[in-house]
Scaffold this active site. Structure first.
Site, PDB file in Angstrom:
ATOM      1  N   GLY A 197      -8.827  34.951 -41.769  1.00  0.00           N
ATOM      2  CA  GLY A 197      -7.492  34.067 -42.125  1.00  0.00           C
ATOM      3  C   GLY A 197      -7.796  32.781 -42.846  1.00  0.00           C
ATOM      4  N   GLU A 215     -13.834  38.297 -39.252  1.00  0.00           N
ATOM      5  CA  GLU A 215     -13.065  39.386 -39.937  1.00  0.00           C
ATOM      6  C   GLU A 215     -12.163  38.961 -41.095  1.00  0.00           C
ATOM      7  OE1 GLU A 215     -11.349  41.604 -36.491  1.00  0.00           O
ATOM      8  OE2 GLU A 215      -9.561  40.320 -36.937  1.00  0.00           O
ATOM      9  N   PRO A 216     -12.801  38.395 -42.172  1.00  0.00           N
ATOM     10  CA  PRO A 216     -11.947  37.886 -43.292  1.00  0.00           C
ATOM     11  C   PRO A 216     -11.492  38.876 -44.132  1.00  0.00           C
ATOM     12  CG  PRO A 216     -14.215  37.499 -43.784  1.00  0.00           C
ATOM     13  CD  PRO A 216     -14.195  38.085 -42.345  1.00  0.00           C
ATOM     14  N   GLY A 217     -10.239  38.967 -44.578  1.00  0.00           N
ATOM     15  CA  GLY A 217     -10.030  40.034 -45.902  1.00  0.00           C
ATOM     16  C   GLY A 217      -9.795  39.263 -47.100  1.00  0.00           C
ATOM     17  N   ARG A 275       3.905  39.515 -53.073  1.00  0.00           N
ATOM     18  CA  ARG A 275       3.406  38.311 -52.724  1.00  0.00           C
ATOM     19  C   ARG A 275       4.507  37.235 -52.920  1.00  0.00           C
ATOM     20  NH1 ARG A 275      -0.483  35.783 -52.387  1.00  0.00           N
ATOM     21  NH2 ARG A 275      -0.632  35.069 -50.241  1.00  0.00           N
ATOM     22  N   CYS A 334      14.188  45.700 -60.715  1.00  0.00           N
ATOM     23  CA  CYS A 334      15.887  45.370 -60.759  1.00  0.00           C
ATOM     24  C   CYS A 334      16.172  44.272 -59.450  1.00  0.00           C
ATOM     25  CB  CYS A 334      16.480  46.718 -60.517  1.00  0.00           C
ATOM     26  SG  CYS A 334      16.270  47.685 -61.979  1.00  0.00           S
ATOM     27  N   GLU A 335      15.448  43.272 -59.405  1.00  0.00           N
ATOM     28  CA  GLU A 335      15.745  42.229 -58.529  1.00  0.00           C
ATOM     29  C   GLU A 335      15.427  40.930 -59.189  1.00  0.00           C
ATOM     30  OE1 GLU A 335      15.072  42.273 -54.568  1.00  0.00           O
ATOM     31  OE2 GLU A 335      14.846  44.731 -54.317  1.00  0.00           O
ATOM     32  N   TYR A 376      -3.986  41.757 -50.900  1.00  0.00           N
ATOM     33  CA  TYR A 376      -2.597  41.761 -50.419  1.00  0.00           C
ATOM     34  C   TYR A 376      -1.601  42.014 -51.555  1.00  0.00           C
ATOM     35  CZ  TYR A 376      -4.640  40.338 -46.060  1.00  0.00           C
ATOM     36  OH  TYR A 376      -5.330  40.246 -44.873  1.00  0.00           O
TER      37      TYR A 376
HETATM   38  N1  LLP Z   1      -7.647  40.090 -38.544  1.00  0.00           N
HETATM   39  C1  LLP Z   1      -6.351  40.465 -38.212  1.00  0.00           C
HETATM   40  C2  LLP Z   1      -6.415  40.873 -36.959  1.00  0.00           C
HETATM   41  C3  LLP Z   1      -5.455  40.387 -39.178  1.00  0.00           C
HETATM   42  O1  LLP Z   1      -4.340  40.634 -38.865  1.00  0.00           O
HETATM   43  C4  LLP Z   1      -5.620  39.827 -40.418  1.00  0.00           C
HETATM   44  C5  LLP Z   1      -4.704  39.972 -41.344  1.00  0.00           C
HETATM   45  C6  LLP Z   1      -7.151  39.539 -41.020  1.00  0.00           C
HETATM   46  C7  LLP Z   1      -8.071  39.688 -39.918  1.00  0.00           C
HETATM   47  C8  LLP Z   1      -7.404  39.177 -42.241  1.00  0.00           C
HETATM   48  O2  LLP Z   1      -6.742  37.930 -42.437  1.00  0.00           O
HETATM   49  P1  LLP Z   1      -7.224  37.195 -43.667  1.00  0.00           P
HETATM   50  O3  LLP Z   1      -8.655  36.792 -43.719  1.00  0.00           O
HETATM   51  O4  LLP Z   1      -7.068  38.254 -45.059  1.00  0.00           O
HETATM   52  O5  LLP Z   1      -6.413  36.073 -44.174  1.00  0.00           O
HETATM   53  N2  LLP Z   1       0.094  39.811 -46.628  1.00  0.00           N
HETATM   54  C9  LLP Z   1      -0.105  38.342 -46.354  1.00  0.00           C
HETATM   55  C10 LLP Z   1      -1.375  38.279 -45.256  1.00  0.00           C
HETATM   56  C11 LLP Z   1      -1.162  39.090 -44.045  1.00  0.00           C
HETATM   57  C12 LLP Z   1      -2.316  39.015 -43.077  1.00  0.00           C
HETATM   58  C13 LLP Z   1      -2.339  40.264 -42.048  1.00  0.00           C
HETATM   59  N3  LLP Z   1      -3.433  40.224 -41.259  1.00  0.00           N
HETATM   60  C14 LLP Z   1      -0.438  37.760 -47.693  1.00  0.00           C
HETATM   61  O6  LLP Z   1      -0.466  38.346 -48.607  1.00  0.00           O
HETATM   62  O7  LLP Z   1      -0.446  36.453 -47.720  1.00  0.00           O
END
Ligand code: LLP
Length: 436
Positions: free
Chosen positions: A247, A289-291, A329, A367-368, A396
């Protein structure tokens, strides 16, 4: 170096941009647009920064796990596995990709608020690090499945501390109304620990929480860790693994915070250490667990400018050949972006006047009316044939991309020191079998 861009990006006086030793013009010509390009060096740097800050802040065992939902494909997954990362998967599709890419099961955990029996069976059979149980209902289902297959499994419990964070409401996940996890408040979390500890088939090894996404505040993280530890103490459970989720945010636009990730790692690490001293526990394995934080900045989106026109109210509209199908997004979260214009081949040598900037709206081709990539940005005067590059596009976008208006999904490249690898081929709408 260009602000917001991957670390290898460079800009020439004629406005041409290189990335990973490759000219974006050449890549766009060879692979077409919309095109996504990931810079290997930037991804490696992010992993390195996180590992180093974990080593500096946390004396116990730790693991950096990538949240596959930010962007996952087999070839990308191979690079991530080679970097020694763990991976958080949320579906059978992601689980299968992780397995094929060579992730060791001990580095994979399965998330999801409504996992299918098939997903649970597969994760059990593969022997993943943990299935992250999200509800009392799922705990019962998993126990049944484990018993029926004669297989024991490691689990974590996803706990909902009831904390709100400052982010878009759709990105909150641990507030009182969240669909995710086991609430502490009403006793479901404690009940789950109690049941899991008494299970013959499930081995409870850890607790997890995930507060949301694109967060820059430390306090909710430290509070969440305290709450998880208090909960565990109350149930006489000593966690071997502790995961405060992902997050941590990245900077898309000047208004975004630039709080460094080290602060997050250090705040979480200190709180865990304090809580362990208090409880007399050995330090658990800390799993982050960052994405977004790992991949967002590594990726750029490259579009070709088509129509440039003035709307009735005087707004200058620059339309590109992608939009909400490859990047939903802005439409979903009113997410902000910056952009750079690369002058096209139709321009005079030197690219023409790139210094005078105009306020424009960058729109897509779908088309939006909500298909606006950037409602307001300052750009040199754009012409058909120019390229428009949007940085911080690595998380994302493609993982949430659609075939809206039957748009083909873009090609995805990986550039590393002058080398190009195709991570994903562009879909071909004229191929036999397209959308039958
Ligand atoms: N762990 C869990 C359980 C999660 O659900 C998520 C993201 C992450 C880790 C990784 O979060 P991050 O580090 O990437 O913030 N689509 C949205 C973000 C949705 C996140 C979903 N879960 C956007 O584009 O802002």
């Amino acid at each position: 170096m260009i602000e917001y861009f991957p670390i290898t990006a460079a800009i020439a006086p004629d406005g041409k941009i290189t990335l990973g030793g490759q000219n974006l013009d050449d890549l766009a010509r060879s692979w077409g647009t919309p095109l996504y390009v990931y810079d290997a060096a930037t991804l490696r740097r992010q992993v390195e920064i996180l590992r180093r800050s974990l080593q500096a802040a946390y004396p116990g065992p730790s693991q950096v796990t990538y949240a596959g939902k930010a962007y996952f494909s087999l070839r990308m997954a191979r690079h991530l596995a080679a970097l020694g990362l763990g991976v958080d998967v949320v579906s059978l599709g992601e689980l299968n990709i992780a397995r094929q890419a060579g992730f060791a099961p001990q580095r994979v955990h399965l998330h999801g608020n409504n996992k299918s029996p098939q997903e649970l069976e597969n994760a059990l059979k593969w022997g993943v690090q943990a299935i992250v149980v999200d509800s009392l209902d799922e705990l019962a289902l998993l126990e049944e499945i484990a018993k029926a297959s004669g297989q024991t499994g490691r689990i974590w419990l996803r706990i909902t501390p009831g904390l709100s964070v400052q982010t878009h409401p759709y990105r909150q996940t641990a507030h009182p109304a969240s669909k995710f996890g086991l609430p502490i408040e009403d006793g479901q979390a404690a009940e789950a620990i109690h049941r899991a500890m008494g299970s013959r088939w499930l081995h409870l090894t850890g607790l997890h929480t995930h507060l949301g996404s694109q967060i820059f505040e430390l306090e909710p993280y430290t509070r969440a860790v305290e709450m998880l530890c208090e909960l565990a103490r109350g149930e006489h459970f000593t966690p071997e693994d502790l995961s405060p989720g992902g997050g941590w945010g990245v900077r898309y636009v000047p208004e975004d915070s630039d709080e460094p990730v080290e602060g997050w790692v250090s705040a979480v690490s200190q709180t865990i250490q304090e809580q362990c001293r208090l409880a007399g526990w050995p330090l658990p394995k800390l799993i982050l667990e960052p994405g977004r934080w790992l991949v967002a900045e590594a990726g750029v989106a490259v579009y070709t400018v088509g129509v440039v026109k003035t709307a009735m109210d005087g707004t200058c509209m620059v339309a590109v050949d992608g939009g909400m199908a490859d990047n939903p997004r802005p439409a979903l979260y009113q997410a902000g972006y910056t952009a750079r214009l690369i002058p096209g081949p139709q321009r005079p040598p030197g690219g023409g006047d790139l210094a005078t900037l105009h306020k424009v709206t960058v729109v897509g081709k779908f088309c939006e009316t909500g298909d606006q990539l950037i409602p307001e940005v300052m750009l040199p005067s754009a012409q058909r044939g120019d390229l428009l590059v949007i940085p911080v596009s690595g998380a994302y976008h493609l993982s949430m991309a659609s075939n809206y208006n039957l748009a083909p999904r873009p090609a995805v490249l990986w550039v590393d020191n002058g080398q190009v690898e195709v991570l994903q081929e562009r879909e071909d709408p004229s191929a036999a079998g397209w959308w039958v």
